[in-house]
Design an enzyme around this catalytic site. Structure first.
Site, short mmCIF file in Angstrom:
data_model
loop_
_atom_site.label_atom_id
_atom_site.label_comp_id
_atom_site.label_asym_id
_atom_site.label_seq_id
_atom_site.Cartn_x
_atom_site.Cartn_y
_atom_site.Cartn_z
N CYS A 1 -34.83 23.84 -0.91
CA CYS A 1 -35.12 24.27 0.46
C CYS A 1 -36.16 25.38 0.46
CB CYS A 1 -33.85 24.69 1.17
SG CYS A 1 -33.00 26.10 0.42
N HIS B 1 -29.73 29.52 2.09
CA HIS B 1 -30.50 28.36 2.54
C HIS B 1 -31.69 28.83 3.35
CE1 HIS B 1 -31.41 24.26 3.63
NE2 HIS B 1 -31.31 24.55 4.92
#
Length: 477
Positions: free
Chosen positions: A50, A426
């Site tokens: 990510c 994230h």
């Protein structure tokens, strides 16, 4: 009972026929789907990638960077180079960014960016897709690798490059070689720096004799800003962080050549004297502002026990950013009329001096962090500007007359946000939808893409901010 079973059989047959019709018309549900209008492709998460996906989405929202890559990769248009295109970072990056900015037609909802990791490995960067990484560190890897790729190219036209030698300007250079005149520089437009390239100025002034050392210049591709300690009841702003970045600091025990010279002139018989050490005042400014501005907010802090902590506080930022007051200006003599107008300006703006707001009281001083996030400091004294005394999101144009019609005006293009702590988390991206005048924002988390509002963007806890300079002196609403 027999009738009920027959009815269920009819219903089952109808459902099967409907499913078969859907398959024929639109294909398998799990297969490719046409991307919704106004959205961009997502990126496949290859295992903790990510950090890479969020950065690519941010870079694809900067048209100037894509145009520079197009000009840079034009050198690989020859047949000899096309066979090696997959080895060049610039070519691979351009293909990905063009697809993510909808400049290349694709019906895929999700793209695979593993080709970028492969080309980085060819450039001796060992980036594992199964370990936690940092988006800001990857940004430095990309920019430094592009600079290395540029430096590996020949700086002069090859003698066997017949096409280039047949150009009129090359012919003129051949003629000038036969004369005593100087050879003009080779015009390779792709040799220019990438649009994130900027320069910092470092100014040192002796407190004792007020002698100014020569200005030093250092390059940067992103501004890494520490977040000062918050003042209770007052929101933290991006302008606050920028002022803290350029605020002056005292550097003790520095040899002053001018003080040493003055001391030597007062001593007779040529006696040897020791170098005079004094305290200098050091200040950073922006000597060259880039076309694309990447701002990194350092959210790393340390506890009293020495353990790393993440700072979660919100730093307010705007859609438009004025950078004029942070730009370094070469000092020069001023006419009497300019001095008079400056004096009048200082009288109408109490506390203003040299284009900066006056120093507030000690209670208003912000207290004095190396970028580190695993899929995811220095401190200095600072002076606060009156911009911090304004209401949230406003800019003190009265205190900075040059900002009423700014020359260095930037527009927000993307925001990278990190969710989680210092060891895991994230990355997601807010980015402007493709289009020169687009006002639509998108929220992207790997494969997921949806529309977002500007209010949602400005409320995000930013980690990376991507701005692009807009030309003209019109003040944004």
């Amino acid at each position: 009972r027999h009738r009920a079973m027959r009815n269920w059989g009819v219903l089952g047959g109808a459902a099967a026929a409907l499913a078969a019709g859907i398959y024929v018309l639109w294909g398998p549900i799990t297969g490719r789907k046409r991307r919704r209008r106004g959205l961009v492709p997502g990126l496949l998460n290859l295992g903790n990638t990510c950090f890479m996906n969020s950065l690519l989405q941010g870079l694809s929202s900067c048209p100037s960077f894509i145009r520079w890559l197009e000009e840079f990769t034009a050198q690989y248009g020859t047949e000899q180079e096309k066979s090696r295109e997959h080895q060049y970072l610039s070519v691979t990056l351009l293909q990905l960014l063009r697809a993510l900015s909808c400049q290349e037609v694709t019906e895929d909802d999700v793209l695979d960016a593993s080709c970028l990791l492969e080309v980085l490995r060819l450039n001796r960067w060992q980036i594992s897709s199964f370990e936690e990484q940092d988006a800001h560190e990857l940004f430095h890897v990309l920019t430094s690798s592009l600079e290395d790729e540029r430096d590996r190219q020949p700086r002069v036209t090859h003698l066997f490059d017949v096409h280039s030698l047949q150009q009129p300007e090359i012919t003129q250079k051949q003629i000038s070689c036969r004369t005593r005149g100087s050879l003009p520089p080779v015009s390779n437009h792709w040799k220019s720096q990438h649009p994130f390239h900027g320069r910092l100025t470092s100014n040192m002034v002796c407190k004792h004799c007020e002698h100014q050392s020569p200005v030093r210049f250092d390059t940067f591709d992103s501004l890494s800003l520490s977040i000062p300690a918050a003042v209770w009841g007052r929101p933290m702003t991006l302008d606050h962080c920028l002022h803290h970045f350029i605020s002056s600091e005292s550097v003790k025990d520095v040899v002053c050549d001018n003080c040493t010279k003055i001391q030597a002139e007062g001593i007779l018989n040529g006696q040897n004297i020791e170098n005079q050490r004094t305290t200098f005042v050091k200040q950073l400014k922006l000597g060259k502002l880039p076309q694309c501005l990447c701002i990194h907010l350092q959210r790393l802090s340390w506890s009293n026990q020495g353990t790393p902590l993440k700072r979660h506080e919100h730093v307010q930022f705007n859609e438009f950013l004025v950078m004029d007051i942070y730009k370094y200006r070469v000092p020069g003599p001023k006419s009497s009329q300019e001095q008079l107008s400056r004096k009048n300006s200082e009288e109408t703006t109490p506390g203003a001096k040299d284009g900066r707001a006056g120093k507030p009281s000690d209670a208003e001083q912000p207290a004095g962090t190396k970028p580190l996030f695993m899929n995811g400091a220095s401190s200095s004294s600072s002076s606060s500007s009156s911009s911090f005394l304004m209401s949230p999101g406003t800019f003190p144009l009265a205190a900075f007359p040059e900002c009423r019609s700014p020359l260095y005006l930037y527009r927000l293009m993307a925001v990278v946000v990190h969710h989680g702590d210092m060891h895991s988390g994230h990355f997601v991206t807010f980015r402007r939808a493709p289009g020169a005048r687009s006002t639509q924002w998108l929220w992207i988390s790997d494969e997921s893409v949806r529309r977002a509002s500007l209010h949602e963007v400005l409320a995000a806890s930013a980690y990376l901010l991507f701005y692009e300079r807009v030309h003209g002196r019109a003040q944004p609403q």
